[in-house]
Design a protein around this motif. Structure first.
Motif, PDB file in Angstrom:
ATOM      1  N   ILE A  56       0.813  -1.215   0.000  1.00 56.67           N
ATOM      2  CA  ILE A  56       0.000   0.000   0.000  1.00 56.67           C
ATOM      3  C   ILE A  56       0.849   1.270   0.000  1.00 56.67           C
ATOM      4  CG2 ILE A  56      -1.832   1.244   1.185  1.00 56.67           C
ATOM      5  CD1 ILE A  56      -2.645  -1.511   0.057  1.00 56.67           C
ATOM      6  N   VAL A  57       1.867   1.281   0.845  1.00 54.42           N
ATOM      7  CA  VAL A  57       2.689   2.478   1.017  1.00 54.42           C
ATOM      8  C   VAL A  57       3.980   2.415   0.204  1.00 54.42           C
ATOM      9  CG1 VAL A  57       3.771   4.003   2.723  1.00 54.42           C
ATOM     10  CG2 VAL A  57       1.744   2.716   3.338  1.00 54.42           C
ATOM     11  N   GLY A  58       4.495   1.197   0.025  1.00 57.02           N
ATOM     12  CA  GLY A  58       5.747   1.029  -0.706  1.00 57.02           C
ATOM     13  C   GLY A  58       6.923   0.681   0.181  1.00 57.02           C
ATOM     14  N   PHE A  59       6.701   0.655   1.503  1.00 58.14           N
ATOM     15  CA  PHE A  59       7.738   0.282   2.461  1.00 58.14           C
ATOM     16  C   PHE A  59       7.047  -0.110   3.760  1.00 58.14           C
ATOM     17  CE2 PHE A  59       7.044   4.850   2.504  1.00 58.14           C
ATOM     18  CZ  PHE A  59       6.791   5.124   3.834  1.00 58.14           C
ATOM     19  N   GLU A  60       7.805  -0.733   4.677  1.00 61.02           N
ATOM     20  CA  GLU A  60       7.193  -1.206   5.915  1.00 61.02           C
ATOM     21  C   GLU A  60       7.771  -0.545   7.162  1.00 61.02           C
ATOM     22  OE1 GLU A  60       6.845  -5.429   6.131  1.00 61.02           O
ATOM     23  OE2 GLU A  60       5.261  -5.354   4.622  1.00 61.02           O
ATOM     24  N   HIS A  61       8.914   0.093   7.039  1.00 63.22           N
ATOM     25  CA  HIS A  61       9.487   0.781   8.197  1.00 63.22           C
ATOM     26  C   HIS A  61       8.755   2.096   8.432  1.00 63.22           C
ATOM     27  CE1 HIS A  61      11.436   3.565   5.403  1.00 63.22           C
ATOM     28  NE2 HIS A  61      11.769   2.503   4.682  1.00 63.22           N
ATOM     29  N   ALA A  62       9.083   2.768   9.517  1.00 63.06           N
ATOM     30  CA  ALA A  62       8.454   4.050   9.811  1.00 63.06           C
ATOM     31  C   ALA A  62       8.837   5.080   8.762  1.00 63.06           C
ATOM     32  CB  ALA A  62       8.884   4.530  11.195  1.00 63.06           C
ATOM     33  N   ALA A  63       7.906   5.948   8.414  1.00 60.72           N
ATOM     34  CA  ALA A  63       8.184   7.012   7.454  1.00 60.72           C
ATOM     35  C   ALA A  63       9.106   8.045   8.103  1.00 60.72           C
ATOM     36  CB  ALA A  63       6.888   7.676   7.023  1.00 60.72           C
ATOM     37  N   THR A  64      10.293   8.207   7.540  1.00 60.57           N
ATOM     38  CA  THR A  64      11.280   9.105   8.140  1.00 60.57           C
ATOM     39  C   THR A  64      11.679  10.251   7.218  1.00 60.57           C
ATOM     40  OG1 THR A  64      13.070   7.661   7.356  1.00 60.57           O
ATOM     41  CG2 THR A  64      12.233   7.278   9.600  1.00 60.57           C
ATOM     42  N   THR A  65      11.386  10.157   5.942  1.00 60.13           N
ATOM     43  CA  THR A  65      11.751  11.212   4.999  1.00 60.13           C
ATOM     44  C   THR A  65      10.484  11.893   4.488  1.00 60.13           C
ATOM     45  OG1 THR A  65      11.645   9.811   3.026  1.00 60.13           O
ATOM     46  CG2 THR A  65      13.718   9.803   4.278  1.00 60.13           C
ATOM     47  N   PRO A  66      10.592  13.100   3.961  1.00 61.92           N
ATOM     48  CA  PRO A  66       9.414  13.779   3.418  1.00 61.92           C
ATOM     49  C   PRO A  66       8.699  12.957   2.350  1.00 61.92           C
ATOM     50  CG  PRO A  66      11.193  15.344   3.686  1.00 61.92           C
ATOM     51  CD  PRO A  66      11.786  13.991   3.972  1.00 61.92           C
ATOM     52  N   SER A  67       9.458  12.272   1.491  1.00 63.01           N
ATOM     53  CA  SER A  67       8.823  11.481   0.433  1.00 63.01           C
ATOM     54  C   SER A  67       8.064  10.292   1.019  1.00 63.01           C
ATOM     55  CB  SER A  67       9.868  10.996  -0.572  1.00 63.01           C
ATOM     56  OG  SER A  67      10.814  10.141   0.045  1.00 63.01           O
ATOM     57  N   GLN A  68       8.607   9.684   2.081  1.00 55.45           N
ATOM     58  CA  GLN A  68       7.906   8.563   2.716  1.00 55.45           C
ATOM     59  C   GLN A  68       6.655   9.043   3.440  1.00 55.45           C
ATOM     60  OE1 GLN A  68      10.998   6.900   5.147  1.00 55.45           O
ATOM     61  NE2 GLN A  68      11.949   5.792   3.448  1.00 55.45           N
ATOM     62  N   GLN A  69       6.751  10.179   4.097  1.00 57.77           N
ATOM     63  CA  GLN A  69       5.584  10.737   4.778  1.00 57.77           C
ATOM     64  C   GLN A  69       4.495  11.103   3.772  1.00 57.77           C
ATOM     65  OE1 GLN A  69       7.392  13.905   6.974  1.00 57.77           O
ATOM     66  NE2 GLN A  69       8.194  12.550   8.573  1.00 57.77           N
ATOM     67  N   GLU A  70       4.925  11.586   2.608  1.00 62.34           N
ATOM     68  CA  GLU A  70       3.965  11.900   1.555  1.00 62.34           C
ATOM     69  C   GLU A  70       3.299  10.631   1.042  1.00 62.34           C
ATOM     70  OE1 GLU A  70       3.711  14.316  -2.711  1.00 62.34           O
ATOM     71  OE2 GLU A  70       5.645  14.000  -1.730  1.00 62.34           O
ATOM     72  N   ALA A  71       4.080   9.543   0.946  1.00 60.78           N
ATOM     73  CA  ALA A  71       3.532   8.265   0.494  1.00 60.78           C
ATOM     74  C   ALA A  71       2.463   7.769   1.460  1.00 60.78           C
ATOM     75  CB  ALA A  71       4.643   7.229   0.356  1.00 60.78           C
ATOM     76  N   VAL A  72       2.712   7.934   2.766  1.00 60.29           N
ATOM     77  CA  VAL A  72       1.726   7.538   3.767  1.00 60.29           C
ATOM     78  C   VAL A  72       0.456   8.379   3.616  1.00 60.29           C
ATOM     79  CG1 VAL A  72       1.204   7.479   6.242  1.00 60.29           C
ATOM     80  CG2 VAL A  72       3.424   6.674   5.411  1.00 60.29           C
ATOM     81  N   HIS A  73       0.633   9.670   3.407  1.00 59.58           N
ATOM     82  CA  HIS A  73      -0.517  10.560   3.222  1.00 59.58           C
ATOM     83  C   HIS A  73      -1.341  10.151   2.001  1.00 59.58           C
ATOM     84  CE1 HIS A  73      -2.925  14.199   2.944  1.00 59.58           C
ATOM     85  NE2 HIS A  73      -2.527  14.342   1.701  1.00 59.58           N
ATOM     86  N   HIS A  74      -0.652   9.862   0.885  1.00 59.23           N
ATOM     87  CA  HIS A  74      -1.361   9.457  -0.331  1.00 59.23           C
ATOM     88  C   HIS A  74      -2.085   8.124  -0.125  1.00 59.23           C
ATOM     89  CE1 HIS A  74      -0.106  12.797  -2.635  1.00 59.23           C
ATOM     90  NE2 HIS A  74       1.147  12.417  -2.850  1.00 59.23           N
ATOM     91  N   ALA A  75      -1.456   7.217   0.628  1.00 56.03           N
ATOM     92  CA  ALA A  75      -2.091   5.922   0.893  1.00 56.03           C
ATOM     93  C   ALA A  75      -3.369   6.116   1.706  1.00 56.03           C
ATOM     94  CB  ALA A  75      -1.119   5.004   1.635  1.00 56.03           C
ATOM     95  N   ARG A  76      -3.310   6.983   2.721  1.00 54.39           N
ATOM     96  CA  ARG A  76      -4.506   7.258   3.525  1.00 54.39           C
ATOM     97  C   ARG A  76      -5.620   7.839   2.648  1.00 54.39           C
ATOM     98  NH1 ARG A  76      -3.612   6.655   8.862  1.00 54.39           N
ATOM     99  NH2 ARG A  76      -1.533   7.099   9.712  1.00 54.39           N
TER     100      ARG A  76
END
Length: 202
Positions: A56-76
């Motif tokens: 869903i998000v593209g990774f399983e660890h905690a979102a630590t970078t702006p791009s990962q946080q954005e990915a979490v937002h888009h997934a939500r």
């Protein structure tokens, strides 16, 4: 016994090998493979989706970078639009009413009301990330999941014949969903995939 009131118990009992046969079994938390539990009771229906965060998000660890946080937002955002993930027989006149979404091991699922407050969820993601790294120093041991539950009302449930899955187009990392369903049609199980994204209920 009310189907919706005992959803977790019933689906837990009916989602074993008997329902899954002759469908291929997958190891727990296998990337690309999620599950969808479905229950119908009168005009009410519940869909319960569980999938690896990788799908869903593209990774399983905690979102630590702006791009990962954005990915979490888009997934939500995507998970909050279930009509774009699951298409039901139009004649059944089904409408999504309520939803609850959780990404990762966040102990507080996202409800409809919480979904309106992005900052609230970013705080939860940060808290989850700190706990997550404390518990799993080796990212290879990380196995987080996404859980989403959707409640629907179908005005003509007898006309509900099939469910399509644009889900696979929205989440390219997802490959298959194992489905367990219970309702007037009895207890059935099966799989849908990128190549065969249609599940027949009747």
């Amino acid at each position: 016994m009310r189907i919706l009131g005992c959803l977790s118990v019933i689906l837990g009992l009916t989602s074993g090998a008997a329902l899954a046969e002759p469908h291929r079994q997958h190891a727990p938390h296998e990337h690309g493979h999620g599950t969808l539990n479905l229950a119908i009771d009168g005009k009410k229906m519940v869909l319960q989706l569980t999938a690896p965060s990788q799908d869903i998000v593209g990774f399983e660890h905690a979102a630590t970078t702006p791009s990962q946080q954005e990915a979490v937002h888009h997934a939500r955002t995507a998970l909050s639009s279930p009509a774009d993930l699951f298409t039901l027989s139009a004649a059944a006149e089904c409408a999504f009413q309520h939803q609850s979404i959780r990404i990762g091991n966040n102990p507080a699922p996202m409800s409809d009301e919480e979904g309106k407050h992005g900052e609230h969820h970013e705080e939860h993601d940060e808290e989850y990330g700190e706990e997550h790294h404390a518990d799993h120093e080796d990212e290879g041991a990380v196995h987080s999941e996404v859980d989403a539950e959707y409640q629907l009302t179908c005005e003509k449930p007898d006309a509900l014949r099939e469910i399509g899955f644009p889900y696979f187009k929205r989440f390219p990392n997802a490959e298959e969903l194992t489905i367990t369903a219970i309702g007037p049609m009895g207890q059935i199980g099966g799989e849908v995939s990128k190549d065969n994204p249609l599940f027949k209920l009747r």
